[in-house]
Design a protein around this motif. Structure first.
Motif, PDB file in Angstrom:
ATOM      1  N   UNK A  41       4.648 -14.309   4.556  1.00  0.00           N
ATOM      2  CA  UNK A  41       4.421 -15.014   5.816  1.00  0.00           C
ATOM      3  C   UNK A  41       5.656 -14.889   6.690  1.00  0.00           C
ATOM      4  N   UNK A  42       5.526 -14.232   7.832  1.00  0.00           N
ATOM      5  CA  UNK A  42       4.316 -13.557   8.326  1.00  0.00           C
ATOM      6  C   UNK A  42       4.066 -12.273   7.529  1.00  0.00           C
ATOM      7  N   UNK A  43       2.880 -11.653   7.718  1.00  0.00           N
ATOM      8  CA  UNK A  43       2.620 -10.380   7.033  1.00  0.00           C
ATOM      9  C   UNK A  43       3.696  -9.350   7.375  1.00  0.00           C
ATOM     10  N   UNK A  44       3.934  -8.452   6.446  1.00  0.00           N
ATOM     11  CA  UNK A  44       4.998  -7.456   6.592  1.00  0.00           C
ATOM     12  C   UNK A  44       4.669  -6.479   7.725  1.00  0.00           C
ATOM     13  N   UNK A  45       5.633  -6.299   8.617  1.00  0.00           N
ATOM     14  CA  UNK A  45       5.483  -5.355   9.720  1.00  0.00           C
ATOM     15  C   UNK A  45       5.886  -3.955   9.257  1.00  0.00           C
ATOM     16  N   UNK A  75      -0.234  -4.255   9.647  1.00  0.00           N
ATOM     17  CA  UNK A  75      -0.938  -3.111  10.215  1.00  0.00           C
ATOM     18  C   UNK A  75      -1.827  -2.414   9.179  1.00  0.00           C
ATOM     19  N   UNK A  76      -2.405  -3.196   8.300  1.00  0.00           N
ATOM     20  CA  UNK A  76      -3.312  -2.637   7.293  1.00  0.00           C
ATOM     21  C   UNK A  76      -4.720  -3.157   7.537  1.00  0.00           C
ATOM     22  N   UNK A 117       8.956   8.075   9.272  1.00  0.00           N
ATOM     23  CA  UNK A 117       8.464   8.579  10.550  1.00  0.00           C
ATOM     24  C   UNK A 117       7.534   7.550  11.164  1.00  0.00           C
ATOM     25  N   UNK A 118       7.740   7.237  12.433  1.00  0.00           N
ATOM     26  CA  UNK A 118       6.904   6.238  13.104  1.00  0.00           C
ATOM     27  C   UNK A 118       5.611   6.871  13.605  1.00  0.00           C
ATOM     28  N   UNK A 119       4.578   6.061  13.736  1.00  0.00           N
ATOM     29  CA  UNK A 119       3.325   6.533  14.313  1.00  0.00           C
ATOM     30  C   UNK A 119       2.364   7.181  13.347  1.00  0.00           C
ATOM     31  N   UNK A 120       2.685   7.175  12.056  1.00  0.00           N
ATOM     32  CA  UNK A 120       1.796   7.784  11.074  1.00  0.00           C
ATOM     33  C   UNK A 120       0.691   6.827  10.659  1.00  0.00           C
ATOM     34  N   UNK A 121      -0.438   7.392  10.250  1.00  0.00           N
ATOM     35  CA  UNK A 121      -1.512   6.635   9.633  1.00  0.00           C
ATOM     36  C   UNK A 121      -1.588   7.057   8.171  1.00  0.00           C
ATOM     37  N   UNK A 122      -1.554   6.095   7.267  1.00  0.00           N
ATOM     38  CA  UNK A 122      -1.666   6.364   5.838  1.00  0.00           C
ATOM     39  C   UNK A 122      -3.051   5.935   5.379  1.00  0.00           C
ATOM     40  N   UNK A 123      -3.800   6.878   4.805  1.00  0.00           N
ATOM     41  CA  UNK A 123      -5.171   6.621   4.350  1.00  0.00           C
ATOM     42  C   UNK A 123      -5.185   6.628   2.824  1.00  0.00           C
TER      43      UNK A 123
END
Length: 242
Positions: A41-45, A75-76, A117-123
């Protein structure tokens, strides 16, 4: 993966009118195994955006780590599907620079070769290993347009590595060294995030607490004989070499 549940979790046919368990409105878990005290709390940024693709069967599984993961990371998010395709996710329809986690492929890039690296999406795919392989195979044509396959370098000859295996055998893995979805994402973020070591430690801490609480209400399952043989063989080799 498989699980054995304690009898207390499921009413028997002789108890059709048994009272339903109370559920925590915040963490959505049964009150007796509420995880609110362990959630960040708060969720991890994170700079990385995480998307978990859950197989419909896994979405109903009481030991799925996806709900806890999405509550721990700001951001999940998750979606339930058997394969990825255009029109299913507005995020992926934009073809962002992305990575998708799945082992056992010569073409997969080892996660350790990457840098923050910023801006990545992890699937990540959340399912039994058989279902996950089917999901990845069905999704790769879509993913190949913008995403890179990466792996954690799991050592299938090792004697374990998952919290599920080392602290309480709650779910059966197909081979030693395999990890849960939450552990896999935590290991990936360790590499992808500037403060990845801290993020991994916090996520693993939440998972350890989940396993600790669940231990009192689930019957441990026996590891698969093949894994026991591998473990005994490895221990024997270590004794000889020493």
């Amino acid at each position: 993966m498989e699980v054995e549940a304690a009898e207390a979790d499921f009413p028997s046919p002789e108890e059709p009118h048994r009272q339903r368990r109370s559920i925590c409105s915040n963490c959505d878990r049964p009150s007796r195994v509420c995880l609110c005290h362990a959630l960040p709390l708060p969720p991890i940024q994170t700079t990385t955006q995480i998307l978990i693709i859950q197989h419909p069967h896994e979405a109903r599984h009481k030991l799925s780590t996806t709900p806890i993961l999405t509550k721990s990371l700001l951001r999940a998010s998750s979606l339930t599907a058997r394969r990825l395709r255009r029109g299913l996710s507005p995020l992926l329809d934009r073809s962002p620079p992305a990575l998708y986690l799945f082992p056992s492929s010569a073409s997969a890039l080892h996660i350790s070769s990457l840098r923050p690296s910023s801006g990545l999406v992890l699937i990540a795919f959340d399912a039994t290993w058989q279902h996950a392989r089917e999901m990845v195979s069905a999704s790769e044509e879509f993913l190949s347009k913008f995403a890179t396959r990466v792996c954690l370098g799991i050592d299938e000859s090792s004697s374990g590595g998952s919290i599920y295996d080392s602290e309480l055998v709650l779910r059966k893995e197909p081979s030693a060294g395999c990890v849960s979805t939450m552990e896999a994402v935590a290991r990936a973020l360790r590499v992808l995030e500037p403060n990845g070591v801290e993020i991994e430690a916090r996520l693993v801490g939440v998972l350890r607490e989940m396993v600790r609480l669940q231990a009192g209400f689930l019957k441990p399952v026996k590891p698969r004989p093949k894994l026991l043989k591998k473990k005994e063989k490895n221990e024997g080799s270590d004794q000889v070499s020493s």
